[in-house]
Design an enzyme around this catalytic site. Sequence first.
Site, mmCIF file in Angstrom:
data_model
loop_
_atom_site.group_PDB
_atom_site.id
_atom_site.type_symbol
_atom_site.label_atom_id
_atom_site.label_comp_id
_atom_site.label_asym_id
_atom_site.label_seq_id
_atom_site.Cartn_x
_atom_site.Cartn_y
_atom_site.Cartn_z
ATOM 1 N N LYS A 13 15.023 5.787 -20.147
ATOM 2 C CA LYS A 13 15.337 5.082 -21.381
ATOM 3 C C LYS A 13 14.334 5.393 -22.501
ATOM 4 C CE LYS A 13 15.437 0.559 -21.135
ATOM 5 N NZ LYS A 13 14.634 -0.104 -22.187
ATOM 6 N N ARG A 88 16.806 -9.068 -24.183
ATOM 7 C CA ARG A 88 16.770 -9.003 -22.729
ATOM 8 C C ARG A 88 17.819 -9.897 -22.087
ATOM 9 N NH1 ARG A 88 13.432 -5.965 -20.377
ATOM 10 N NH2 ARG A 88 11.405 -5.517 -21.274
ATOM 11 N N ARG A 127 8.302 10.065 -6.504
ATOM 12 C CA ARG A 127 7.134 10.351 -7.355
ATOM 13 C C ARG A 127 5.831 10.205 -6.582
ATOM 14 N NH1 ARG A 127 7.780 8.355 -13.156
ATOM 15 N NH2 ARG A 127 6.078 6.986 -12.587
ATOM 16 N N ARG A 159 2.513 5.300 -5.828
ATOM 17 C CA ARG A 159 2.180 4.009 -6.456
ATOM 18 C C ARG A 159 3.062 2.916 -5.871
ATOM 19 N NH1 ARG A 159 3.656 4.467 -12.163
ATOM 20 N NH2 ARG A 159 3.152 2.272 -12.127
ATOM 21 N N ARG A 170 13.223 -4.174 -8.255
ATOM 22 C CA ARG A 170 13.271 -4.089 -9.723
ATOM 23 C C ARG A 170 14.704 -3.908 -10.199
ATOM 24 N NH1 ARG A 170 9.427 0.712 -10.909
ATOM 25 N NH2 ARG A 170 9.935 0.392 -13.101
#
Length: 216
Positions: A13, A88, A127, A159, A170
């Site tokens: 995004k 939001r 990642r 991470r 999430r």
Amino acid sequence: MRLVLVGPPGAGKGTQAQYIASNLSIPKISTGDIFRANVSGGTDLGKLAKTYMDRGDLVPDEVTIAMVRDRLSEDDAQDGFLLDGFPRNVAQAEILRDMLKDWGQALDLVLELVVDDDEVVRRLAGRRTCSQCGRIWHVEFDDKKDDKCDACGGALFQRDDDKEETVRHRLEVYQEQTAPLVSYYADEDILVGVDATGPVEEVTQRAMDAIRPFMG
Ligand SMILES: [Zn+2]
């Protein structure tokens, strides 16, 4: 062109917001940037927001809304803007609608970047971050077979934010928050979904093709 960009974590995004805004010659207005500008500029709102952030609390809606109002009142936003990170929820969307209405304005379009959950997991959970230089590698896209950084030789690690269970959580939070917002804008007939899979330039191209019919 007044538009809002929504999309799940891992949809690219931030990158798309930048390219689309630059293609349309309008400012990209992200809540993150607004917060940082207010806090580093020491504005009253910034000082207020900082008291919450220093305690680890969420900045209340009224403070965020006041910052967005200030930013949208600036000269460069009068002929259009791309909002990223606001609204939001439906309550914020209604406030934004009323705010714009007071100024004789309205949103032209809400662009939703669409990526399925498994693709987001594939992107984010692959990642690996270098513990020395901070560079990010991807096990699949960079064909990373060892756990050493090709740039500096540092050890790579995953991470916590990129762990699959965290990513899935999430995504759930995003769906819960955003689904009502997306249907609110669908009811207003200004929602367009864009397939956000594939190379960045192709996604930008698709977004621009989707935007064109809404340009005055
Ligand atoms: Zn490194």
